[in-house]
Motif scaffolding. Sequence first.
Motif, PDB file in Angstrom:
ATOM      1  N   ASP A   1       1.008  -1.190   0.000  1.00  0.00           N
ATOM      2  CA  ASP A   1       0.180  -0.024  -0.006  1.00  0.00           C
ATOM      3  C   ASP A   1       1.052   1.165  -0.027  1.00  0.00           C
ATOM      4  O   ASP A   1       2.274   1.323   0.111  1.00  0.00           O
ATOM      5  N   LEU A   2      -0.052   2.411   0.036  1.00  0.00           N
ATOM      6  CA  LEU A   2       0.887   3.631  -0.157  1.00  0.00           C
ATOM      7  C   LEU A   2       1.959   3.900   0.963  1.00  0.00           C
ATOM      8  O   LEU A   2       2.961   4.397   0.968  1.00  0.00           O
ATOM      9  N   GLY A   3       1.420   3.369   2.191  1.00  0.00           N
ATOM     10  CA  GLY A   3       2.117   3.603   3.558  1.00  0.00           C
ATOM     11  C   GLY A   3       3.485   3.091   3.367  1.00  0.00           C
ATOM     12  O   GLY A   3       4.556   3.579   3.931  1.00  0.00           O
ATOM     13  N   LEU A   4       3.359   1.768   2.907  1.00  0.00           N
ATOM     14  CA  LEU A   4       4.633   0.934   3.034  1.00  0.00           C
ATOM     15  C   LEU A   4       5.639   1.830   1.817  1.00  0.00           C
ATOM     16  O   LEU A   4       6.902   1.685   2.168  1.00  0.00           O
ATOM     17  N   LEU A   5       5.167   2.221   0.721  1.00  0.00           N
ATOM     18  CA  LEU A   5       5.933   2.939  -0.377  1.00  0.00           C
ATOM     19  C   LEU A   5       6.792   4.130   0.478  1.00  0.00           C
ATOM     20  O   LEU A   5       7.729   4.354   0.153  1.00  0.00           O
TER      21      LEU A   5
ATOM     22  N   SER B   1      10.115  10.371  12.055  1.00  0.00           N
ATOM     23  CA  SER B   1       9.725  11.744  11.995  1.00  0.00           C
ATOM     24  C   SER B   1       9.251  12.185  10.965  1.00  0.00           C
ATOM     25  O   SER B   1       8.308  13.065  10.718  1.00  0.00           O
ATOM     26  N   ARG B   2       9.689  12.083   9.764  1.00  0.00           N
ATOM     27  CA  ARG B   2       9.403  12.445   8.426  1.00  0.00           C
ATOM     28  C   ARG B   2       8.069  12.120   8.089  1.00  0.00           C
ATOM     29  O   ARG B   2       7.384  12.832   7.498  1.00  0.00           O
ATOM     30  N   LEU B   3       7.584  10.969   8.598  1.00  0.00           N
ATOM     31  CA  LEU B   3       6.298  10.387   8.301  1.00  0.00           C
ATOM     32  C   LEU B   3       5.403  10.522   9.385  1.00  0.00           C
ATOM     33  O   LEU B   3       4.138  10.384   9.083  1.00  0.00           O
ATOM     34  N   ASN B   4       5.780  11.340  10.137  1.00  0.00           N
ATOM     35  CA  ASN B   4       4.957  11.727  11.414  1.00  0.00           C
ATOM     36  C   ASN B   4       4.226  10.284  12.276  1.00  0.00           C
ATOM     37  O   ASN B   4       2.987  10.369  12.300  1.00  0.00           O
ATOM     38  N   ILE B   5       5.081   9.513  12.149  1.00  0.00           N
ATOM     39  CA  ILE B   5       4.547   8.266  12.957  1.00  0.00           C
ATOM     40  C   ILE B   5       5.676   7.737  13.931  1.00  0.00           C
ATOM     41  O   ILE B   5       6.874   8.346  13.964  1.00  0.00           O
ATOM     42  N   GLY B   6       5.226   6.568  14.926  1.00  0.00           N
ATOM     43  CA  GLY B   6       6.163   6.248  15.669  1.00  0.00           C
ATOM     44  C   GLY B   6       7.163   5.377  15.291  1.00  0.00           C
ATOM     45  O   GLY B   6       6.869   4.696  14.121  1.00  0.00           O
ATOM     46  N   GLN B   7       8.117   5.294  16.074  1.00  0.00           N
ATOM     47  CA  GLN B   7       9.076   4.123  15.554  1.00  0.00           C
ATOM     48  C   GLN B   7       8.754   2.681  15.621  1.00  0.00           C
ATOM     49  O   GLN B   7       9.057   2.006  14.601  1.00  0.00           O
ATOM     50  N   PRO B   8       7.658   2.282  16.397  1.00  0.00           N
ATOM     51  CA  PRO B   8       7.200   1.049  16.401  1.00  0.00           C
ATOM     52  C   PRO B   8       6.298   0.857  15.319  1.00  0.00           C
ATOM     53  O   PRO B   8       6.354  -0.280  14.383  1.00  0.00           O
ATOM     54  N   ALA B   9       5.559   1.855  14.665  1.00  0.00           N
ATOM     55  CA  ALA B   9       4.966   1.722  13.329  1.00  0.00           C
ATOM     56  C   ALA B   9       5.874   1.587  12.412  1.00  0.00           C
ATOM     57  O   ALA B   9       5.540   0.895  11.376  1.00  0.00           O
ATOM     58  N   LEU B  10       6.706   2.611  12.297  1.00  0.00           N
ATOM     59  CA  LEU B  10       7.751   2.418  11.140  1.00  0.00           C
ATOM     60  C   LEU B  10       8.344   0.840  11.039  1.00  0.00           C
ATOM     61  O   LEU B  10       8.701   0.374  10.068  1.00  0.00           O
TER      62      LEU B  10
ATOM     63  N   LEU C   1      11.180   3.265  -7.310  1.00  0.00           N
ATOM     64  CA  LEU C   1      10.261   3.897  -6.242  1.00  0.00           C
ATOM     65  C   LEU C   1      10.131   5.434  -6.527  1.00  0.00           C
ATOM     66  O   LEU C   1       8.986   6.047  -6.354  1.00  0.00           O
ATOM     67  N   ALA C   2      11.205   6.170  -6.753  1.00  0.00           N
ATOM     68  CA  ALA C   2      10.975   7.532  -6.716  1.00  0.00           C
ATOM     69  C   ALA C   2      10.096   7.791  -8.078  1.00  0.00           C
ATOM     70  O   ALA C   2       9.167   8.825  -8.066  1.00  0.00           O
ATOM     71  N   GLU C   3      10.149   6.883  -9.284  1.00  0.00           N
ATOM     72  CA  GLU C   3       9.162   7.071 -10.425  1.00  0.00           C
ATOM     73  C   GLU C   3       7.614   6.788 -10.014  1.00  0.00           C
ATOM     74  O   GLU C   3       6.825   7.593 -10.296  1.00  0.00           O
ATOM     75  N   VAL C   4       7.538   5.688  -9.231  1.00  0.00           N
ATOM     76  CA  VAL C   4       6.300   5.498  -8.996  1.00  0.00           C
ATOM     77  C   VAL C   4       5.552   6.625  -7.997  1.00  0.00           C
ATOM     78  O   VAL C   4       4.541   7.042  -8.207  1.00  0.00           O
TER      79      VAL C   4
END
Length: 315
Positions: A21-25, A42-51, A89-92
């Motif tokens: 899904d987009l979150g994984l990309l 931090s860039r994704l605004n999520i916690g380390q466990p979620a990443l 990945l950058a292209e997608v």
Amino acid sequence: MADVERGPGRPADDAGLAEIDLGLLLALEALLRERNVTRAASRLNIGQPALSARLNRLRQVFADPLFVPAAAGRGVVPTTRAVELQTELAEVLGKLRRMVEGPAAFDPARDQRTFVVAIHENPAVTLAPGFVAQITAMAPRTRLALVHPTHDIVDRLERGEIDLLVTGPDRTSGELMQRPLFEDSFLTAQRKGHPRGTGALDLDNFCASDHLLIAADGGGFAGLVDDALAALGRARRVAVSIQTYALAPVILAHSDCICTLPRRFLMRFAHELDLVPPPLALPPARIVALWHPRNQEDAGHAWLRDRLYQAAAAT
């Protein structure tokens, strides 16, 4: 789980695609950029466990660790597989971001685009000179095709094969967008030196004359004028029926036929023909522009429509 080498002709595993899904990309992109789990989270605004959870899923999808701890103990290092993925990945993600951002602005001076306008012959003679002049001057790298409307014109508009249809209001469809372009009155034309003279044309002389009729479908000998005459209990003789407007001035200049056509069309031949008002009331000829709603918000299409509106206003 061992990575399976896939040759250039082997299709991607759809089951694997379903797991992405987009979150994984976005997580993969952030890790490749930051090379640090804390900064990527931090860039994704999520916690380390979620990443970390996203990274575990990515490892399962790609059957590769993707990132390993740096030797210095700070940050992570991408594997060869992760580096290989970076360009694709950058292209997608670039394409996805452009989709979300909406269409790019249309630059008539630089964009290369082909516009197709379906237009009947009479409004084409009136509109095309100014319309084409605007487009060639303002958009030198675009191409413009003016084509005859076909019976499947609504389907072609829907498929995007035709950008605009210019026609009478009788061809309108409820599923299409539309805008009036202009209304036109009628004049009757005859050759210079016609035996009847150049005075006003009364109804008796009008009905007694031989008439030239333009029948777009070909072969017809009755039209709008005949309907108006019938309402008065009168009739005329249509001696010649043609299918194209281009022939009308030529035939009129070399015969004693008269012909009643829209004023804007005939005024272009005023130096070759004598023009007088017809001796009966005729409803105005109305011309409209139609397009499919799929093009309503397209910047290039909106620019094309504006050029047509300006050409119509200048007629």
